[in-house]
Design an enzyme around this catalytic site. Sequence first.
Site, PDB file in Angstrom:
ATOM      1  N   CYS A  65       0.848  -1.194   0.000  1.00 18.07           N
ATOM      2  CA  CYS A  65       0.000   0.000   0.000  1.00 18.07           C
ATOM      3  C   CYS A  65       0.886   1.247   0.000  1.00 18.07           C
ATOM      4  O   CYS A  65       1.798   1.361   0.812  1.00 18.07           O
ATOM      5  CB  CYS A  65      -0.892  -0.014   1.242  1.00 18.07           C
ATOM      6  N   CYS A  68       0.307   3.135   3.679  1.00 18.82           N
ATOM      7  CA  CYS A  68       0.788   2.646   4.982  1.00 18.82           C
ATOM      8  C   CYS A  68       1.847   1.558   4.876  1.00 18.82           C
ATOM      9  O   CYS A  68       2.366   1.111   5.901  1.00 18.82           O
ATOM     10  CB  CYS A  68      -0.383   2.125   5.810  1.00 18.82           C
ATOM     11  N   CYS A 114      -7.280  -0.730   1.193  1.00 20.04           N
ATOM     12  CA  CYS A 114      -6.322  -1.309   2.133  1.00 20.04           C
ATOM     13  C   CYS A 114      -7.045  -1.476   3.463  1.00 20.04           C
ATOM     14  O   CYS A 114      -7.665  -0.536   3.963  1.00 20.04           O
ATOM     15  CB  CYS A 114      -5.121  -0.382   2.277  1.00 20.04           C
ATOM     16  N   CYS A 117      -5.233   1.001   6.393  1.00 23.24           N
ATOM     17  CA  CYS A 117      -5.372   2.468   6.421  1.00 23.24           C
ATOM     18  C   CYS A 117      -6.619   2.943   5.686  1.00 23.24           C
ATOM     19  O   CYS A 117      -6.855   4.147   5.598  1.00 23.24           O
ATOM     20  CB  CYS A 117      -4.129   3.137   5.846  1.00 23.24           C
ATOM     21  N   CYS A 137      -8.886  -4.915  -9.894  1.00 27.78           N
ATOM     22  CA  CYS A 137      -8.492  -3.902 -10.875  1.00 27.78           C
ATOM     23  C   CYS A 137      -8.087  -2.657 -10.088  1.00 27.78           C
ATOM     24  O   CYS A 137      -8.935  -1.981  -9.514  1.00 27.78           O
ATOM     25  CB  CYS A 137      -9.669  -3.617 -11.804  1.00 27.78           C
TER      26      CYS A 137
HETATM   27 ZN   LIG Z   1      -2.725   1.062   3.571  1.00 25.29          ZN
END
Ligand SMILES: [Zn+2]
Length: 148
Positions: A65, A68, A114, A117, A137
């Site tokens: 990510c 984070c 995510c 976060c 996607c």
């Molecule tokens: Zn994250």
Amino acid sequence: MLRWKDILRYAKYSNPEPPRRVEKTAAEWWAQLTPAQYEVLREQATEPPYRNAYCRNYEPGVYACAGCGSLLFDATAKYHAISGWPSFTQPVAKNAIWYGFDDSHYLQRIEARCNVCEGHLGHVFPDGPAPSGLRYCLNSASLVRLGG
Ligand SMILES: [Zn+2]
């Protein structure tokens, strides 16, 4: 392995518990992220197809990510979906991704964020290749590839 019925169940009832949580104010995210990352992760923007970093990248490694740093996808789950965005069949862990219904743009889609976060990544569709049948996607700006 996650399948479409699992994704629907998570979106409808409750998502799996994340391994940790990262919460920041909009100002803190703005200070940390690039404008492109902020627009995608925190404002649910969609980057243009094909003109993004990981659409045609099939190097080995893992994808974290961009907000984070949580590990989200492995390059071995990446495939060529001819969509213009990086596409994956499966996350690295069942609790890596948050799922929710997204009715924006007059479409009924499942949003993928995510789970740590709550940064917007993209959407999940049930038209991916076997065996999972899933297509994540995603926006390249929401991801950082770490070399393998
Ligand atoms: Zn994250």
